[in-house]
Design an enzyme around this catalytic site. Structure first.
Site: not given
Ligand code: GAL
Length: 630
Positions: A105, A109, A141-142, A314, A322, A362-363, A365
């Site tokens: 993701r 640029c 997003n971020e 979030e 991660w 992100e399984q 998570h």
């Molecule tokens: C954030 C992101 C989310 C998800 C999350 C996982 O940085 O905005 O989409 O990836 O981390 O912790």
């Protein structure tokens, strides 16, 4: 504004048959908000111009029918694969000249004009169709996550040339400002200027700093295009979800464009590689997170949001996937983190995510639900908060007695010219923040262009490498005790050393005649205890000396309420320096036990135990993950 809870939901990940049940369970849990859409572009527009919004419309209806309010995230952080066929040169390029490819993701640029038009187009289509039905917006997003704002693409190079020609008007003016006579780096034309990567040895720091400013401006421009588009079709507030220790763009600039600042809080995810904690503290706080890192960002984003409006968009609800290692939180921490955010003025805390995804990146998570839909551990803690906030009064915000300045440009300047390994501006500011919190203070973090310091008793300005004239006069006219340095007002806006030599503060006769940096493993002692590390300045002054080194050479001096600290203190020296300044400011510091932090929100005083064990404080026992408010 009442305190509220929410979650992040991906209807495109789940069969439509379960949406209504999900929505009902969210509402039953006591959630108010649900954020959707921010990665759904490939389902909203499977092939170019072939829009498929009906499923999204039904999802919004299902959620709003259950009584939830929808935050719509524009899907521009994840352009679908066909976008690259259409715009093959839209990808960002890293400092080594490698194109950053599709397959995760944030693969774009910021300087690519055609991609920005695509982002505006999908934003406009969504705003036209759903503008009246969504209660809030999130752009993209971020920004900056995964190091994605700096790009060395041809699009960035062309836009940078244009940016420079506006800033300097003539190559001559730019040559003078940068000092390009050094090493024969002079340019005859803006078209000859390249991006500052892949040079033989270090490029001119003025070149790099301007590139960083330009990069930040490109993010603001990209965001502005979405904000303007949304505003044309919707009256709902607009936000962006910022991250922890992402400093590649000026968040205050973006904050001025939107109503609400939000950020994504992953206390355990951040601990190992974003906090700068010692190995012992990393072990001690492994299941709770650093006691100051979340609070720092809560206070920072309160300053970024308009009129102090901010959310956690979030919130970590269990283990993430991660970080270098991914432990489960101590029982009670999900509730604890939620309350900590409320204590700092959050209007909403939304959990990421509703249900754990059994596929893709992100399984492992956690979500509030397991992949099979059964409640995960965090669910009951969210439910507890929901019942606790039900009858509570609105969010309070009151001015703190202490202000700490945070400046994104200073971060880029320190990165551009660190002068020694370990010399990092964020770390210096964060350690100052930590020192203040360990003395029980509530803190406002404020931008470096604040003209009004009214109401503060103590103001700290570590490392702000260039002070604007307006801010300088605010600092010299405030009633507050002000601590400048180290490295405050050390350079001009082009990273050159000014004459008269720094810090050149009216009313303070103090000159930095030399700068040195120390090996990270070789701190040196203050004469009254504690050490200075990394950064040290040689001072010539007639001001009153407050701190000296072991050879009795000045390290801190003051005149009236203005003082200058000429070295980077360790925790012990910082404590003494802050205690003295606080007393001079008429404040009463409360040295706290290691794991305790307090936050005075105005009418409510919150006490938090960040440690893994019970702690006695003020005649009460706080259990692990314990929160008290009075
Ligand atoms: C954030 C992101 C989310 C998800 C999350 C996982 O940085 O905005 O989409 O990836 O981390 O912790």
């Amino acid at each position: 504004m009442k305190r509220t809870l929410g979650t992040c939901y991906y209807p495109e990940h789940w069969p439509e048959e379960i949406w209504a049940d999900d929505a009902r369970r969210m509402a039953d849990l006591g959630l108010t908000w649900v954020r959707i859409g921010e990665f759904a572009w490939s389902r909203l527009e499977p092939t170019p111009d072939d829009l498929n919004f009906d499923w999204f419309d039904r999802a919004i209806t299902t959620l709003t029918d259950a009584g939830l309010k929808v935050v719509l995230g524009t899907p521009t952080a994840t352009p679908p694969r066909w976008m690259l066929t259409k715009h093959p040169d839209m990808l960002a390029v890293d400092a080594n000249g490698h194109t950053r490819k599709f397959g995760s993701r944030r693969h774009y640029c910021f300087s690519h004009d055609s991609y920005r038009s695509e982002a505006v187009r999908i934003t406009r289509l969504l705003a036209e169709r759903f503008g009246a039905r969504v209660a809030a917006w999130q752009t993209d997003n971020e920004y900056g996550c995964h190091d994605t704002t700096i790009s060395y693409s041809n699009a960035a190079r062309d836009a940078f040339r244009d940016w420079l020609s506006h800033r300097y008007q003539s190559p001559d003016a730019m040559n003078r400002a940068w000092g390009n006579v050094f090493w024969s780096m002079e340019y005859q034309s803006f078209d000859d200027i390249d991006l500052p990567n892949l040079t033989v040895t270090e490029p001119n720091p003025a070149h790099v700093l301007d590139f960083r400013r330009f990069t930040s401006d490109q993010v603001a421009r990209f965001n502005r295009a979405q904000v303007d588009t949304i505003r044309a079709h919707s009256d709902s507030p607009i936000s962006h979800n910022y991250m922890g220790r992402v400093t590649e763009f000026d968040h205050f600039d973006l904050g001025r464009q939107m109503e609400i600042a939000t950020w994504d809080s992953y206390p355990l995810g951040f601990l190992e590689d974003r906090v700068g904690a010692s190995p012992e503290d990393q072990r001690h706080y492994a299941r709770q997170g650093d006691p100051d890192f979340q609070a720092f960002h809560h206070d920072l984003y309160r300053a970024v949001g308009k009129a102090g409006r901010w959310w956690v968009m979030e919130q970590q609800p269990g283990p993430v996937n991660w970080a270098p290692s991914n432990p489960a939180p101590l029982p009670g921490m999900v509730r604890f983190w939620t309350w900590e955010a409320f204590a700092h003025g959050a209007e909403c805390v939304a959990y990421f995510r509703w249900r754990q995804a059994p596929f893709a990146q992100e399984q492992y998570h956690a979500g509030l639900l397991r992949p099979d839909g059964i409640e995960a551990e965090g669910f009951a803690e969210a439910a507890q908060v929901a019942s606790e906030i039900k009858d509570m009064a609105a969010v309070e915000q009151s001015q703190a007695p202490v202000a700490l300045i945070f400046d994104y440009t200073a971060q880029w300047a320190w990165e551009t010219q660190p002068q020694g390994s370990g010399c990092d501006y964020f770390q210096l500011v964060f350690e100052t923040y930590k020192g203040l919190r360990q003395l029980g203070f509530s803190i406002d973090i404020i931008p470096p262009d604040t003209a009004d310091l009214h109401g503060y008793k103590l103001v700290l300005v570590p490392g702000v490498i260039t002070l604007t004239e307006a801010f300088k006069s605010a600092l010299t006219s405030t009633q507050a005790q002000v601590i400048l340095g180290p490295r405050t007002n050390a350079k001009t806006a082009n990273l050159t050393i000014a004459v008269p030599l720094p810090p050149n503060i009216p009313g303070l006769d103090l000159t930095i005649s030399r700068v040195e940096t120390l090996r990270p493993d070789a701190p040196e002692p203050f004469s009254d205890g504690g050490y200075y590390k990394l950064w040290r300045e040689q001072v010539q002054t007639t001001a009153e000396i407050l701190e000296t080194d072991a050879q009795n050479r000045p390290l801190m001096a003051s005149t009236g309420a203005l003082s200058y600290l000429a070295a980077w203190p360790d925790a012990a020296a910082l404590k003494r320096i802050l205690m003295r300044a606080a007393k001079d400011a008429g404040l009463s510091p409360i040295p706290l036990p290691k794991d305790i932090r307090i936050r005075d929100a105005g009418q409510t005083l919150f006490i938090f135990n960040h440690g893994p064990d019970p702690v006695e404080y003020n005649g009460q026992t706080l259990p692990p993950a314990g929160v008290l408010w009075t």
